[in-house]
Design a protein around this motif. Structure first.
Motif, PDB file in Angstrom:
ATOM      1  N   VAL A 183      51.778 -13.403 -32.142  1.00 27.12           N
ATOM      2  CA  VAL A 183      50.635 -12.522 -31.957  1.00 27.12           C
ATOM      3  C   VAL A 183      50.643 -11.431 -33.025  1.00 27.12           C
ATOM      4  O   VAL A 183      51.681 -10.842 -33.327  1.00 27.12           O
ATOM      5  N   VAL A 184      49.489 -11.146 -33.616  1.00 31.80           N
ATOM      6  CA  VAL A 184      49.393 -10.126 -34.657  1.00 31.80           C
ATOM      7  C   VAL A 184      49.218  -8.755 -34.031  1.00 31.80           C
ATOM      8  O   VAL A 184      49.934  -7.811 -34.353  1.00 31.80           O
ATOM      9  N   GLU A 185      48.234  -8.631 -33.133  1.00 34.60           N
ATOM     10  CA  GLU A 185      47.997  -7.355 -32.451  1.00 34.60           C
ATOM     11  C   GLU A 185      48.473  -7.435 -31.005  1.00 34.60           C
ATOM     12  O   GLU A 185      48.535  -8.506 -30.416  1.00 34.60           O
ATOM     13  N   HIS A 186      48.813  -6.295 -30.452  1.00 32.81           N
ATOM     14  CA  HIS A 186      49.217  -6.160 -29.042  1.00 32.81           C
ATOM     15  C   HIS A 186      50.554  -6.834 -28.738  1.00 32.81           C
ATOM     16  O   HIS A 186      50.898  -7.010 -27.571  1.00 32.81           O
ATOM     17  N   ARG A 187      51.326  -7.196 -29.759  1.00 38.07           N
ATOM     18  CA  ARG A 187      52.588  -7.896 -29.501  1.00 38.07           C
ATOM     19  C   ARG A 187      53.552  -7.041 -28.682  1.00 38.07           C
ATOM     20  O   ARG A 187      54.173  -7.518 -27.732  1.00 38.07           O
ATOM     21  N   THR A 188      53.652  -5.761 -29.023  1.00 38.85           N
ATOM     22  CA  THR A 188      54.609  -4.899 -28.328  1.00 38.85           C
ATOM     23  C   THR A 188      54.264  -4.739 -26.851  1.00 38.85           C
ATOM     24  O   THR A 188      55.143  -4.829 -25.981  1.00 38.85           O
ATOM     25  N   VAL A 189      52.981  -4.519 -26.538  1.00 42.44           N
ATOM     26  CA  VAL A 189      52.611  -4.341 -25.125  1.00 42.44           C
ATOM     27  C   VAL A 189      52.692  -5.657 -24.360  1.00 42.44           C
ATOM     28  O   VAL A 189      53.073  -5.675 -23.186  1.00 42.44           O
ATOM     29  N   HIS A 190      52.352  -6.768 -25.016  1.00 41.66           N
ATOM     30  CA  HIS A 190      52.499  -8.064 -24.346  1.00 41.66           C
ATOM     31  C   HIS A 190      53.971  -8.331 -24.043  1.00 41.66           C
ATOM     32  O   HIS A 190      54.323  -8.797 -22.952  1.00 41.66           O
ATOM     33  N   TYR A 191      54.819  -8.075 -25.019  1.00 41.48           N
ATOM     34  CA  TYR A 191      56.265  -8.245 -24.843  1.00 41.48           C
ATOM     35  C   TYR A 191      56.729  -7.425 -23.641  1.00 41.48           C
ATOM     36  O   TYR A 191      57.460  -7.922 -22.768  1.00 41.48           O
ATOM     37  N   SER A 192      56.319  -6.151 -23.594  1.00 39.67           N
ATOM     38  CA  SER A 192      56.736  -5.262 -22.512  1.00 39.67           C
ATOM     39  C   SER A 192      56.237  -5.741 -21.156  1.00 39.67           C
ATOM     40  O   SER A 192      56.988  -5.776 -20.173  1.00 39.67           O
ATOM     41  N   ASP A 193      54.945  -6.099 -21.080  1.00 36.75           N
ATOM     42  CA  ASP A 193      54.369  -6.554 -19.808  1.00 36.75           C
ATOM     43  C   ASP A 193      55.089  -7.787 -19.274  1.00 36.75           C
ATOM     44  O   ASP A 193      55.343  -7.910 -18.066  1.00 36.75           O
ATOM     45  N   ILE A 194      55.408  -8.707 -20.167  1.00 37.81           N
ATOM     46  CA  ILE A 194      56.068  -9.950 -19.759  1.00 37.81           C
ATOM     47  C   ILE A 194      57.530  -9.692 -19.412  1.00 37.81           C
ATOM     48  O   ILE A 194      58.042 -10.188 -18.398  1.00 37.81           O
ATOM     49  N   ALA A 195      58.209  -8.891 -20.237  1.00 36.10           N
ATOM     50  CA  ALA A 195      59.638  -8.629 -20.024  1.00 36.10           C
ATOM     51  C   ALA A 195      59.893  -7.922 -18.694  1.00 36.10           C
ATOM     52  O   ALA A 195      60.872  -8.222 -17.992  1.00 36.10           O
ATOM     53  N   ARG A 196      59.017  -6.976 -18.317  1.00 38.29           N
ATOM     54  CA  ARG A 196      59.256  -6.237 -17.067  1.00 38.29           C
ATOM     55  C   ARG A 196      59.127  -7.151 -15.848  1.00 38.29           C
ATOM     56  O   ARG A 196      59.883  -7.013 -14.875  1.00 38.29           O
ATOM     57  N   MET A 197      58.174  -8.072 -15.889  1.00 35.30           N
ATOM     58  CA  MET A 197      58.034  -9.005 -14.772  1.00 35.30           C
ATOM     59  C   MET A 197      59.214  -9.965 -14.700  1.00 35.30           C
ATOM     60  O   MET A 197      59.677 -10.315 -13.611  1.00 35.30           O
ATOM     61  N   ALA A 198      59.715 -10.362 -15.871  1.00 34.84           N
ATOM     62  CA  ALA A 198      60.878 -11.249 -15.888  1.00 34.84           C
ATOM     63  C   ALA A 198      62.104 -10.539 -15.313  1.00 34.84           C
ATOM     64  O   ALA A 198      62.861 -11.116 -14.520  1.00 34.84           O
ATOM     65  N   ALA A 199      62.306  -9.280 -15.696  1.00 31.40           N
ATOM     66  CA  ALA A 199      63.440  -8.514 -15.162  1.00 31.40           C
ATOM     67  C   ALA A 199      63.286  -8.310 -13.657  1.00 31.40           C
ATOM     68  O   ALA A 199      64.259  -8.401 -12.902  1.00 31.40           O
ATOM     69  N   GLY A 200      62.041  -8.016 -13.217  1.00 34.88           N
ATOM     70  CA  GLY A 200      61.800  -7.840 -11.791  1.00 34.88           C
ATOM     71  C   GLY A 200      62.118  -9.087 -11.000  1.00 34.88           C
ATOM     72  O   GLY A 200      62.676  -9.017  -9.895  1.00 34.88           O
ATOM     73  N   TYR A 201      61.759 -10.255 -11.559  1.00 34.34           N
ATOM     74  CA  TYR A 201      62.026 -11.509 -10.852  1.00 34.34           C
ATOM     75  C   TYR A 201      63.518 -11.858 -10.870  1.00 34.34           C
ATOM     76  O   TYR A 201      64.100 -12.188  -9.829  1.00 34.34           O
TER      77      TYR A 201
END
Length: 408
Positions: free
Chosen positions: A191-209
């Motif tokens: 991803v060119v744009e929004h990579r950092t926020v996408h990474y964060s959104d996905i990573a937090r759900m993975a850690a939560g699970y």
């Protein structure tokens, strides 16, 4: 047809000259009682204590504590000068990888996913406030493999002064292994744009699970203990809630009295293995397109969609979502628990045009566990150092004193 038998009640009506059939009369009485119930129930509810209200609903619904004491005055804050030297802070630390062996039941995750190797003073304040007030162990996960203490005095203070703050490195591929989105990291990397926020959104759900625990964005100030809040997420842009009228519990609002457009995964708690973060990751993995320039491919929009589908609801209300045996419940709690001001009014409320008294600040934050102020708004406004002019200068001396002292 044989004539119908009239009962004694209908005969009595006819004797009195009332020609209304008894069945119609019964319907009128029924409607009258329904209206009476509708108008008297709110009064009845207002007379009940919060625990009685929960019993009436029959739900294990997470409500704000109605015994929150006033916040401490910035005038009473004791801020001591740092005793750390250049020898302490001119270091680059190799971070250990976060694994299940580092996981604890009473943990709060923070994530720095841009790739930088430090936290600035604002971000350090979030972690410091959690260390002081949340009664949880703060786990700060970096995308970077190193921690550069020389880049931030506030980070150096955190590293050496708080035993309940731990720093680790992790990567998205490792977090996603064993989840419903395993392998998604390859598309996120393109991803060119929004990579950092996408990474964060996905990573937090993975850690939560995978690990379970509380997640907090790095633009919050924690005000009160979070240890008793389990399996919850916060409603966003909720319409004004109808507060209970009795003054001894102003923060307890009725179930389903606040409706929101979205739920905000900027703060949540899930027990390890909870099906909701798994379902969110599954939805993102199914729909994620690395060629799309769309911030909304992750985050509140997806979490809201999954909640509605998974729990068969049409509206997002402050309530506990229940499904069926084998599917874990979770609560949607009111927005004011984390967002004392709605997103559209953050600037007006947190940087008021006229000086604000301690009483007014306390009134604003009286029902909040933390203040989620959104970094983009923060970065475009000035921290004055005057506790009457901005929220950070009012809160930080007590809730993140070392970060406030080293504010860059």
């Amino acid at each position: 047809m044989p004539p119908t038998q009239s009962n004694g009640f209908e005969e009595l009506l006819m004797m009195k000259g009332i020609v209304l059939p008894a069945r119609s009369f019964v319907w009128i009485i029924t409607v009258f009682l329904c209206f009476l119930f509708m108008f008297t129930l709110p009064t009845f509810m207002q007379q009940q204590s919060p625990s009685q209200i929960s019993a009436i609903y029959g739900l294990n619904y997470v409500k704000p504590n109605d015994d929150f004491p006033p916040l401490p005055s910035p005038k009473t804050a004791v801020i001591t000068k740092s005793t750390l030297t250049d020898e302490h802070c001119k270091k680059v630390i190799e971070l250990p990888k976060f694994t299940v062996a580092n996981s604890e039941t009473n943990q709060a995750f923070f994530m720095e996913t841009s790739g930088k190797s430090y936290l600035d003073s604002r971000q350090s304040c979030s972690v410091e406030s959690a260390a002081l007030k949340s009664e949880l162990i703060s786990k700060v996960l970096f995308k970077s493999p190193t921690l550069d203490l020389s880049k931030s005095d506030s980070l150096c203070e955190l590293y050496y002064n708080y035993d309940n703050v731990e720093f680790y490195t992790t990567d998205l591929g490792e977090l996603l292994r064993g989840t419903s989105a395993e392998g998604l990291e390859e598309r996120v990397a393109r991803v060119v744009e929004h990579r950092t926020v996408h990474y964060s959104d996905i990573a937090r759900m993975a850690a939560g699970y995978k690990y379970g625990g509380t997640y907090l964005d790095l633009d919050v100030i924690v005000l009160r203990s979070l240890k008793h809040l389990k399996d919850y997420i916060v409603i966003e842009n909720g319409k004004p809630a109808l507060l209970m009228s009795h003054s001894d519990s102003p923060c307890n609002i009725p179930e389903k009295s606040q409706r929101g457009r979205k739920i905000n995964p900027g703060q949540f708690h899930f027990t390890a293995g909870h099906q909701f973060p798994w379902a969110v990751l599954e939805d993102v993995n199914r729909t994620y397109d690395a060629q799309r320039n769309d911030r909304g491919q992750t985050g509140p929009r997806i979490s809201s969609r999954v909640a509605k589908k998974m729990y068969h609801i049409r509206e997002l209300l402050n309530t506990q979502l229940t499904f069926s045996e084998g599917i874990k419940n979770f609560s949607i709690i009111p927005d004011f628990t984390y967002m004392a001001a709605s997103f559209s009014r953050i600037k007006e409320e947190l940087w008021p045009r006229r000086p604000r008294s301690e009483l007014e600040w306390n009134r604003l934050f009286r029902c909040s566990y933390a203040v989620h102020y959104h970094s983009n708004v923060f970065n475009s406004n000035k921290i004055t150092g005057d506790p009457t002019k901005d929220f950070f200068s009012y809160l930080a001396p007590n809730f993140c004193p070392k970060s406030f002292l080293t504010l860059e």
